[in-house]
Design a protein around this motif. Structure first.
Motif, short mmCIF file in Angstrom:
data_model
loop_
_atom_site.label_atom_id
_atom_site.label_comp_id
_atom_site.label_asym_id
_atom_site.label_seq_id
_atom_site.Cartn_x
_atom_site.Cartn_y
_atom_site.Cartn_z
N ARG A 106 0.83 -1.21 0.00
CA ARG A 106 0.00 0.00 0.00
C ARG A 106 0.87 1.26 0.00
O ARG A 106 1.76 1.42 0.84
CB ARG A 106 -0.94 0.02 1.21
N ASP B 53 0.31 5.75 -0.86
CA ASP B 53 -0.75 6.76 -0.77
C ASP B 53 -0.44 7.89 -1.74
O ASP B 53 -0.33 9.05 -1.37
CB ASP B 53 -0.87 7.29 0.66
N ARG B 54 -0.32 7.51 -3.00
CA ARG B 54 0.04 8.47 -4.04
C ARG B 54 -1.15 9.34 -4.43
O ARG B 54 -2.27 8.88 -4.56
CB ARG B 54 0.55 7.73 -5.26
N GLN B 55 -0.87 10.63 -4.65
CA GLN B 55 -1.88 11.57 -5.09
C GLN B 55 -1.85 11.72 -6.61
O GLN B 55 -0.88 11.37 -7.27
CB GLN B 55 -1.64 12.94 -4.44
N ASN C 3 -1.85 -1.38 -4.05
CA ASN C 3 -2.79 -0.29 -3.80
C ASN C 3 -1.97 1.00 -3.73
O ASN C 3 -1.61 1.46 -2.67
CB ASN C 3 -3.54 -0.56 -2.50
N GLY D 75 -3.96 4.57 -2.15
CA GLY D 75 -4.64 4.65 -0.87
C GLY D 75 -6.14 4.45 -1.04
O GLY D 75 -6.58 3.54 -1.72
N ARG E 160 -8.08 6.34 -2.67
CA ARG E 160 -8.56 6.86 -3.95
C ARG E 160 -8.78 5.72 -4.94
O ARG E 160 -8.00 4.78 -5.01
CB ARG E 160 -7.55 7.83 -4.56
N HIS F 272 -8.06 -0.51 -0.83
CA HIS F 272 -7.67 0.08 0.46
C HIS F 272 -8.26 -0.69 1.65
O HIS F 272 -7.82 -0.49 2.79
CB HIS F 272 -8.14 1.54 0.52
#
Length: 223
Positions: free
Chosen positions: A86, A88-90, A117, A120, A122, A183
Motif C-alpha cells: 500500500r 498513498d500516491r496523489q 494499492n 490509498g 482513492r 484500500h
C-alpha cells in the motif's frame, strides 16, 4: 475467533457502454405442460475492458504465450496467496520506483500474486488518467519476485511510457486492471481469486475478483 471477510475488488460492468445497453433483456413466454411462465434471457454487448478485467500475456500479440481464458491454469487464478503493498500516491505524483515498492512491502514476495494499492483510498478513476504509474525498475522488481498475477490500481503512463504491459506480459505476468476497494485489504497478505468466463482464444475480458481476509469464524462480505 476472528471471522473471514470477503472483499469484492470488482468494478461492475456498466449498464451502458458507448450509448448501448451492455445487457439487453428478452422476455420469453414458456409453457411446460399446464404451467406457463416467462423466462428472462439476456444478450450482452460490451468490450473486453468493461468493469474490472484481466489481461493474459496474449493481450499483446507479440507476447502471446498461448494462454487464454479457456485454458489458463486455474491454480494461478483461484485462491492464490497475494502480498499486499500500500502506498498513498496523489493524482499527478508520477513514477513509482522499485525502491518505493520494496520499502512499502512488509514481507518477502516470492511468487503468487501481488496486489498494489498505490492510491490509498482513492479509486483509479479519481486521479488524472495515468498520472501515477509504475517505473521500469518497479516492473523489473515485480517480475524478479516471480509474481504471475498483478492486481493494481496503476500501471502505465501516457506522457512518460515505460513499456509496463509489454514487459509484464513477456515475463508471463497476467494483470488485473480497474480493481476497486483495494484500500480495504490489510498488509501483508490476503488470498485472492480472479475468475473470468471461459472463452476460447480470448486474452482480455471482465472478471470477478475476490479477496479473502482472515479465516475461521463467521463469514462477512464487503462490496
Amino acid at each position: 475467533m476472528l471471522g473471514m471477510k470477503i472483499v469484492d475488488l470488482t468494478l461492475p460492468v456498466p449498464e451502458t457502454e458507448n450509448g448501448t445497453a451492455t445487457a439487453r433483456l428478452e422476455e420469453r413466454p414458456i409453457r411446460m405442460g399446464a404451467v406457463a411462465y416467462t423466462g428472462m434471457v439476456y444478450r450482452f454487448t460490451h468490450g473486453s475492458m468493461a468493469g474490472t478485467y484481466i489481461d493474459f500475456p496474449g493481450h499483446i500479440k507479440e507476447t502471446d504465450d498461448g494462454a487464454d481464458a479457456l485454458n489458463y491454469a486455474l491454480e494461478r487464478l483461484y485462491r492464490v496467496r497475494a502480498s499486499v503493498i500500500r502506498l498513498d500516491r496523489q493524482s499527478g505524483s508520477g513514477k513509482i520506483s522499485a525502491g518505493e515498492l520494496a520499502a512499502a512491502c512488509s514481507e518477502s514476495v516470492s511468487g503468487g500474486a501481488l496486489i498494489l494499492n498505490a492510491l490509498g483510498a482513492r479509486r483509479f478513476d479519481a486521479i488524472a488518467e495515468r498520472s501515477v504509474y509504475l517505473g521500469k525498475d518497479a516492473v523489473e522488481w515485480i517480475i524478479g519476485r516471480g509474481v504471475h498475477l498483478l492486481i493494481s490500481d496503476v500501471y502505465e503512463s501516457n506522457a512518460d511510457p515505460q513499456g509496463v504491459f509489454q514487459d509484464l506480459f513477456a515475463a508471463g505476468v497476467s494483470t488485473v486492471c480497474c480493481p476497486v476497494n483495494l484500500h480495504e485489504l490489510p498488509a501483508p497478505a490476503v488470498t485472492v481469486t480472479a475468475l473470468p468466463l471461459r472463452f476460447a482464444r480470448v486474452t482480455q475480458l471482465p472478471c470477478r475478483v475476490l479477496a479473502e481476509v482472515g479465516g475461521g469464524g463467521r463469514l462477512t462480505i464487503d462490496d
